[in-house]
Scaffold this active site. Structure first.
Site, PDB file in Angstrom:
ATOM      1  CG  ASP A   1      -1.884  -1.117   1.273  1.00  0.00           C
ATOM      2  OD1 ASP A   1      -2.234  -1.625   0.194  1.00  0.00           O
ATOM      3  OD2 ASP A   1      -2.303  -1.497   2.381  1.00  0.00           O
TER       4      ASP A   1
ATOM      5  CG  ASP B   1      -3.046  -4.586  -1.694  1.00  0.00           C
ATOM      6  OD1 ASP B   1      -4.041  -4.678  -2.427  1.00  0.00           O
ATOM      7  OD2 ASP B   1      -3.066  -4.944  -0.508  1.00  0.00           O
TER       8      ASP B   1
ATOM      9  CG  ASP C   1      -5.830  -0.216   1.129  1.00  0.00           C
ATOM     10  OD1 ASP C   1      -6.344   0.395   0.172  1.00  0.00           O
ATOM     11  OD2 ASP C   1      -5.469  -1.403   1.070  1.00  0.00           O
TER      12      ASP C   1
ATOM     13  NE  ARG D   1     -10.313  -3.887  -3.607  1.00  0.00           N
ATOM     14  CZ  ARG D   1      -9.647  -4.714  -2.802  1.00  0.00           C
ATOM     15  NH1 ARG D   1      -8.665  -4.242  -2.054  1.00  0.00           N
ATOM     16  NH2 ARG D   1      -9.954  -5.995  -2.759  1.00  0.00           N
TER      17      ARG D   1
END
Length: 521
Positions: A161, A190, A194, A243
């Site tokens: 991330d 990834d 997040d 996302r």
């Protein structure tokens, strides 16, 4: 990544060049003189000020960033760290100290508070090195680039991330940053942004997220529903598979963002999540809003968005696109004031302002500005008082009719010392009901059948716990009328009943319900 990233980037640059060549008038932008002030949900829960009022230091390596954190008198002593140069694995090592908890191979902001990290001079680039925020609060990250952080391959950092938050994080403002990868999960990357495990009161503003399989998520699984109160505004999402974000439970406010080339899905509201999606511009993308890859549905309130060459898949199991004609299926009240740019101006404004090394420029609001004011139905589940965003007492019902709870009866499963069931129907935000513990039932009841299709649950501004998952139940039949998470306005099919129950199935502590309002419409 399986797509030609470079070609899409060239197309965006070409558009800007053509606009300049033919003399297209673009919106006028004003520059911030300094770091500016936090916006959105980051202003709640006491606000986000980072290292304001503390020492300012300069760092050109990751080790120096860690050393600055460790040199403070305590883990909460305010500090602003000005970063210049390239921060990478070769110059980032663990530093020990009583005021820090750092690690090798990433920038670790763990068990600390009151910190600003800001890029200065020729810019700050975190190359293959992620920024991890854990058990921390009051953090500002501004004017930096984080690129090519991997979870597999070499070198690896931060679980892949770019910026991640987890474990009881509160009040983070990330502003004017560029977060980018060079592919998707198959290439070792990834998420770009997040949040999980009880992360709340976060704003991402004027930033670029691009060239990645995953833009970011709020909640790591369908059971991780303790996150929320996140604002996304004036950001560019470009060349992303999905996302943007994925939202599991909680509440998000998503406005004035530009979305270009979303390949699989965009804003994915799931597991009872509620998103207010307004005045965004979606272009050359697929399934930009809906519930995807699950049957646990989420909700959205939409207004003022532009859908430019957006395609929609057919609905089916685990696939519930909001389009081709997106309609609202919930109401989300926002507890802070903000200005909306017209959606048609958003792509140009965002291109000029978003990302690192843009001079911290922001929109001046001259493109059809609108200024919504704080709503009295806003949820404010703060663990500490937040006078600037607290809901106002609801003695005057909102459009939709009379508050049927006034004059009705009430009961519940339990009540904490000093609280009363009747406090939820007295029109007074200073009185409240709490269960004994973190879960419990509170009900409104009438002597005869009454039609109800909407309730509003208002928590106090100083609530010791935030309502997580809940059910609305017909008290006479036991039928579940609606389930979800977070307080606020909840609608369901009009039902004739003599008792309606709000069942708190989870919360972060002991919740305080100031008002349980009921309406026929």
């Amino acid at each position: 990544m399986r797509r030609a990233v470079a070609l899409r980037l060239q197309a965006g640059l070409a558009t800007a060049a053509i606009a300049a060549a033919i003399g297209v008038a673009l919106p006028v932008i004003q520059a911030s003189a300094a770091t500016g002030s936090a916006t959105g949900y980051a202003t709640g829960n006491g606000g986000t000020t980072g290292g304001a009022g503390g020492q300012t230091v300069r760092a050109t390596t990751g080790t120096a960033i860690h050393a600055a954190l460790c040199s403070r008198a305590s883990s909460s002593t305010p500090i602003t760290i000005q970063v210049e140069g390239t921060i990478n694995h070769g110059n980032t090592s663990k530093v020990s100290g009583a005021s820090c908890n750092t690690a090798d191979g990433l920038i670790e902001l763990k068990q600390i508070s009151n910190v600003t990290i800001i890029g200065v001079g020729n810019g700050a680039v975190f190359d293959q090195l992620g920024i991890h925020i854990r058990e921390a609060r009051n953090i500002i990250i501004q004017n930096v680039t984080v690129r090519n952080v991997k979870k597999s391959g070499s070198p690896i950092s931060n679980g892949g991330d770019a910026i991640s938050m987890e474990s009881n994080v509160r009040n983070v403002w990330v502003d004017h940053v560029t977060l980018e990868a060079s592919g998707g999960e198959a290439e070792g990357f990834d998420g770009l942004f997040d949040m999980k495990d009880n992360t709340q009161y976060v704003t991402l503003s004027y930033s670029i997220l691009r060239n990645s399989g995953r833009g970011g998520l709020i909640g790591s699984s369908e059971s991780d529903l303790s996150n929320g109160f996140i604002t996304f505004h004036h950001n560019l999402y470009e060349n992303i598979d999905s996302r943007t974000p994925l939202l599991r439970g909680g509440i998000a406010h998503i406005y004035n963002n530009s979305y270009v080339n979303l390949h699989e899905s965009g804003i994915n509201s799931r597991a009872g999540a509620r998103a207010k999606v307004e005045n965004n511009y979606f272009k050359d993308s697929k399934d930009v809003l809906g519930t995807f890859y699950t049957n646990e549905r989420g909700y959205w309130q939409v207004s003022g968005n532009v859908f430019d060459n957006v395609t929609w898949s057919s609905p089916g199991s685990e696939n519930y696109p909001a389009g081709p004609n997106p309609q609202s299926n919930t109401t989300v009240s926002i507890p802070y004031s903000y200005s909306l740019d017209g959606a048609s101006c958003v792509p140009d404004i965002v291109r000029q302002t978003a990302g690192a090394n843009k001079g911290l420029q922001v929109s001046n609001g001259n493109c059809s500005p609108q200024t919504p004011t704080a709503s009295p139905t806003s949820p404010t589940p703060s663990a500490s008082p937040t006078p600037s965003t607290s809901p106002t007492p609801s003695t005057t019902p909102p459009p939709g009719g009379t508050n049927l709870s006034i004059g009705a009866g009430s009961d519940g499963s339990s009540k904490a010392d000093g609280t009363s069931y009747g406090n939820v129907r007295d029109g007074n935000m200073s009185t409240y009901w709490s269960p004994v513990g973190s879960t419990g039932d509170i009900s409104i009841k009438w002597g005869s059948a009454t039609t109800v299709s909407r309730i509003i649950i208002r928590e106090t501004s100083g609530s010791a716990g935030t309502i997580g998952s809940w059910q609305v139940i017909n008290g006479g039949t036991g039928a579940v009328l609606r389930s979800g998470s977070g307080a606020g306005s909840i609608t369901f099919a009009a039902t004739s009943l003599s008792k309606v129950t709000f069942r708190i199935a989870s919360s972060t502590g002991t919740p305080q319900v100031a008002e349980f309002e009921t309406y026929a419409g």
